[in-house]
Design a protein around this motif. Structure first.
Motif, short mmCIF file in Angstrom:
data_model
loop_
_atom_site.label_atom_id
_atom_site.label_comp_id
_atom_site.label_asym_id
_atom_site.label_seq_id
_atom_site.Cartn_x
_atom_site.Cartn_y
_atom_site.Cartn_z
N ARG A 23 24.34 0.30 22.39
CA ARG A 23 23.96 1.32 23.36
C ARG A 23 23.29 0.70 24.59
O ARG A 23 23.48 1.14 25.71
CB ARG A 23 23.06 2.36 22.70
N ALA A 24 22.50 -0.35 24.38
CA ALA A 24 21.88 -1.05 25.50
C ALA A 24 22.94 -1.68 26.40
O ALA A 24 22.85 -1.62 27.63
CB ALA A 24 20.91 -2.12 24.99
N PHE A 25 23.96 -2.26 25.76
CA PHE A 25 25.04 -2.88 26.53
C PHE A 25 25.79 -1.84 27.33
O PHE A 25 26.08 -2.02 28.52
CB PHE A 25 25.99 -3.62 25.58
N LEU A 26 26.09 -0.69 26.68
CA LEU A 26 26.81 0.37 27.35
C LEU A 26 25.98 0.91 28.51
O LEU A 26 26.48 1.14 29.61
CB LEU A 26 27.15 1.49 26.36
N ARG A 27 24.66 1.10 28.28
CA ARG A 27 23.79 1.58 29.34
C ARG A 27 23.74 0.57 30.49
O ARG A 27 23.73 0.95 31.65
CB ARG A 27 22.38 1.82 28.81
N ALA A 28 23.73 -0.71 30.14
CA ALA A 28 23.67 -1.72 31.19
C ALA A 28 24.89 -1.64 32.09
O ALA A 28 24.79 -1.75 33.31
CB ALA A 28 23.58 -3.11 30.56
N MET A 29 26.06 -1.42 31.48
CA MET A 29 27.26 -1.25 32.29
C MET A 29 27.13 -0.01 33.16
O MET A 29 27.52 0.02 34.32
CB MET A 29 28.49 -1.16 31.40
N PHE A 30 26.57 1.04 32.58
CA PHE A 30 26.38 2.29 33.29
C PHE A 30 25.42 2.10 34.47
O PHE A 30 25.66 2.55 35.58
CB PHE A 30 25.84 3.32 32.30
N TYR A 31 24.30 1.37 34.22
CA TYR A 31 23.33 1.12 35.28
C TYR A 31 23.97 0.33 36.42
O TYR A 31 23.75 0.60 37.58
CB TYR A 31 22.15 0.32 34.74
N THR A 32 24.76 -0.69 36.06
CA THR A 32 25.42 -1.49 37.08
C THR A 32 26.30 -0.62 37.93
O THR A 32 26.34 -0.75 39.16
CB THR A 32 26.25 -2.60 36.42
N GLY A 80 17.15 7.12 36.05
CA GLY A 80 17.83 8.36 36.36
C GLY A 80 17.14 9.12 37.48
O GLY A 80 15.91 9.11 37.61
N ARG A 81 17.93 9.80 38.26
CA ARG A 81 17.39 10.54 39.39
C ARG A 81 16.49 11.69 38.94
O ARG A 81 15.52 12.03 39.62
CB ARG A 81 18.54 11.09 40.24
N PHE A 82 16.80 12.29 37.80
CA PHE A 82 16.10 13.50 37.38
C PHE A 82 15.10 13.24 36.24
O PHE A 82 14.65 14.18 35.58
CB PHE A 82 17.11 14.56 36.97
N ALA A 83 14.74 12.00 36.02
CA ALA A 83 13.87 11.66 34.89
C ALA A 83 12.48 12.28 35.01
O ALA A 83 11.86 12.62 34.00
CB ALA A 83 13.75 10.15 34.76
N ASP A 84 11.98 12.44 36.22
CA ASP A 84 10.61 12.91 36.40
C ASP A 84 10.52 14.40 36.73
O ASP A 84 9.48 14.88 37.19
CB ASP A 84 9.91 12.10 37.50
N LEU A 85 11.60 15.14 36.51
CA LEU A 85 11.56 16.58 36.80
C LEU A 85 10.52 17.28 35.92
O LEU A 85 10.37 16.96 34.73
CB LEU A 85 12.92 17.21 36.53
N GLY A 86 9.86 18.27 36.51
CA GLY A 86 8.96 19.10 35.74
C GLY A 86 9.72 20.20 35.02
O GLY A 86 10.96 20.27 35.07
N PRO A 87 9.00 21.08 34.35
CA PRO A 87 9.65 22.15 33.59
C PRO A 87 10.30 23.17 34.52
O PRO A 87 9.94 23.29 35.70
CB PRO A 87 8.49 22.77 32.81
N ASN A 406 24.55 8.62 41.03
CA ASN A 406 24.51 7.18 41.27
C ASN A 406 23.23 6.53 40.78
O ASN A 406 22.97 5.37 41.08
CB ASN A 406 24.72 6.89 42.76
N GLN A 407 22.43 7.27 40.02
CA GLN A 407 21.23 6.69 39.42
C GLN A 407 21.24 6.80 37.90
O GLN A 407 20.22 6.65 37.25
CB GLN A 407 19.98 7.36 40.00
N GLY A 408 22.42 7.08 37.34
CA GLY A 408 22.54 6.98 35.90
C GLY A 408 22.41 8.25 35.10
O GLY A 408 22.29 8.19 33.88
N ASP A 409 22.43 9.43 35.76
CA ASP A 409 22.35 10.69 35.02
C ASP A 409 23.76 11.24 34.79
O ASP A 409 24.55 11.32 35.74
CB ASP A 409 21.58 11.76 35.79
N VAL A 410 24.06 11.64 33.56
CA VAL A 410 25.30 12.36 33.27
C VAL A 410 24.95 13.85 33.27
O VAL A 410 24.25 14.33 32.38
CB VAL A 410 25.90 11.96 31.91
N LEU A 411 25.39 14.57 34.28
CA LEU A 411 25.12 16.00 34.38
C LEU A 411 26.20 16.76 33.65
O LEU A 411 27.40 16.56 33.90
CB LEU A 411 25.05 16.45 35.83
N PRO A 426 19.65 7.94 31.52
CA PRO A 426 20.12 6.64 31.05
C PRO A 426 19.56 6.22 29.70
O PRO A 426 20.22 5.46 28.97
CB PRO A 426 19.66 5.69 32.16
N ASP A 427 18.38 6.68 29.33
CA ASP A 427 17.84 6.33 28.01
C ASP A 427 18.31 7.31 26.93
O ASP A 427 17.85 7.27 25.80
CB ASP A 427 16.32 6.26 28.04
#
Length: 487
Positions: A23-32, A80-87, A406-411, A426-427
């Motif tokens: 999963r780390a490898f796959l995420r790394a490809m995704f991050y790239t 990810g672009r939306f990692a710090d979103l509030g509720p 483009n920051q790693g979020d799958v919507l 991404p995590d």
């Protein structure tokens, strides 16, 4: 080393890793991919930089240099672009729950002309933009940039027809496919044209006479591929820059098309099929159809292929990447539900699909899964599965349209479920972005962004006015959410 040997080495490496490392490898490809995919806001199906050109006629261009993602030795910093979103806060006047700082407006409602500054919440406004009331059942969508800094939102209309009976009752498809050929469909594709400041300045139709147009794809050459979702459905290519009609692309196959993604580096198309026993396809152009260095494919001649999952099969993909192969489709000019290849793998209700620099993501609604196909390694892995997801990450169901930032979020847009757009970060943790309330008979679709990424669009396929200054179930509407500067 040959390309085939490269693929075999990566495939062998992936299979040898433990689950966490894979999963780390796959995420790394995704991050790239995220680090280099700055044009991803511009397209409705993933891909590289968008190119100029409003014509459907192929024209030569400079060759595209493939980007080969390589995993860094440590976890990259993208979260990810939306990692710090509030509720999500209480619903606004449009029935949308969103985090603090988000602003909503409705930009189209069925059977009403669009208004320059959006639709009034209280009641319809006389007059409007364009010469066409907005279509019913708006579904898959994409955005293309205009030369003046504005953009065009493209929207399918998922109106069923005679052929749709074969989708609901596959045993009848042989008969309904024949009748459909002599009965023009009532679906269409419409547009909203925006100036750089977000004012709506035009609206027109770019395809009519089709059936059950679900999702599609903005191509790297800025046309729109619209998918008919019935057993004898086709893909239609449309010019979004002017009113007109699209061109059928029969080389892409005849089946219940849901969505398309394009890999511009390898010059391949990937297609999902929305049937309980659907397949996952790719289309390989003939060399003359998309020559190396050409700007676009002619989409006139190529091979349709279906995926076969090897190794431990589909269930094995829950815990590790499984090798895949591709088999030429049987009788690709005929409905594929009548010409299945036993060795190919069935996917339960294929939905959205997105290419992102080396990985193809797709959704299957029948089992609520999100899949990742590693093109270099030729493997497939499940990255989200509702049945095995644990709290608090088991909030996503009815998986449908996809969009990768483009920051790693799958919507992921929900068809039913909780009527949310949910980000898979991404995590691999999940976070809701927006939710529509009071429209439980609807679905969310048509996720797309303005070219600068500030405005997010989506549809409530069966939402509408309630006659009392609010919104409820109806025949379809389109939302725009303005994101805060901090995102």
């Amino acid at each position: 080393m040959s390309k085939k040997s490269d693929i075999q080495q990566v495939q062998k490496h992936l299979v040898s890793l433990d689950g966490q490392s894979r999963r780390a490898f796959l995420r790394a490809m995704f991050y790239t991919a995220g680090a280099v995919g700055s044009a991803s806001w511009l397209v409705g199906c993933g891909g590289g930089d968008s190119v100029q050109g409003d014509s459907l006629t192929p024209t030569p261009a400079d060759p595209v240099t493939p980007v080969v993602p390589t995993p860094p030795p440590e976890e990259p910093g993208l979260v990810g672009r939306f990692a710090d979103l509030g509720p999500l806060e209480d619903p606004d006047i449009y029935g949308v729950r969103s985090p603090a700082g988000f602003t909503t407006r409705v930009v189209a409602i069925n059977n009403e002309l669009p208004q320059p500054n959006g639709m009034a919440a209280a009641s319809p406004t006389p007059g409007g933009i364009g010469n066409r009331p907005w279509h019913i059942f708006p579904d898959g969508a994409g955005v293309v940039p205009r030369d003046n800094g504005g953009w065009i939102y493209i929207s399918n209309s998922e109106v069923p027809g005679i052929g749709s009976l074969g989708f609901t009752f596959p045993a009848l498809s042989g008969l309904t496919n024949i009748i459909e050929q002599f009965t023009p469909g009532l679906a269409q594709v419409g547009t909203l044209v925006f100036d750089p400041d977000g004012t709506i300045v035009d609206s027109y139709t770019i395809l009519t006479g089709t059936t059950f147009n679900c999702a599609g794809c903005v191509t790297p050459w800025k046309t729109w591929l619209s998918c008919e979702e019935f057993p004898n459905g086709q893909v239609w290519e449309c010019d979004p820059f002017q009113a007109g009609e699209g061109l059928a692309r029969p080389t892409l196959g005849f089946f219940s098309h849901e969505a398309v993604a394009i890999d511009p580096n390898e010059r391949l198309l990937y297609l999902t099929e929305d049937m309980p026993d659907g397949r996952f396809y790719r289309w390989v152009p003939d060399p003359a159809d998309w020559p190396e260095g050409a700007e676009r494919a002619a989409l006139q001649a190529g091979r349709l292929q279906v995926m076969a999952v090897g190794g431990d099969g589909v269930e094995g993909a829950l815990t590790s990447p499984q090798p895949i192969t591709w088999i030429d489709a049987r009788n690709p000019h005929l409905p594929q539900n009548e010409h299945r290849i036993a060795e190919s793998t069935a996917f339960d209700g294929g939905e959205g699909v997105w290419y992102f620099n080396g990985i193809v993501y797709f959704a299957t609604k029948g089992d609520n899964r999100i899949w990742a196909v590693d093109i270099a390694a030729q493997t497939v892995e499940i990255i989200y599965d509702l049945e095995t997801a644990e709290a608090p990450n088991n909030i996503l169901s009815g998986v449908d349209n996809l969009f990768v930032t483009n920051q790693g979020d799958v919507l992921v847009a929900e068809d039913g479920g909780d009527m949310q757009i949910v980000a898979i970060l991404p995590d691999r943790t999940l976070k809701p972005i927006v939710q529509v309330v009071g429209q439980d008979a609807s679905e969310i679709a048509g996720v797309a962004f303005s070219p600068d990424g500030r405005r997010m669009y989506f549809t409530s396929d069966r939402g509408g006015r309630n006659g009392f200054g609010g919104f409820t179930n109806g025949l379809g509407m389109v939302y725009e959410v303005l994101l805060p500067d901090s995102l």
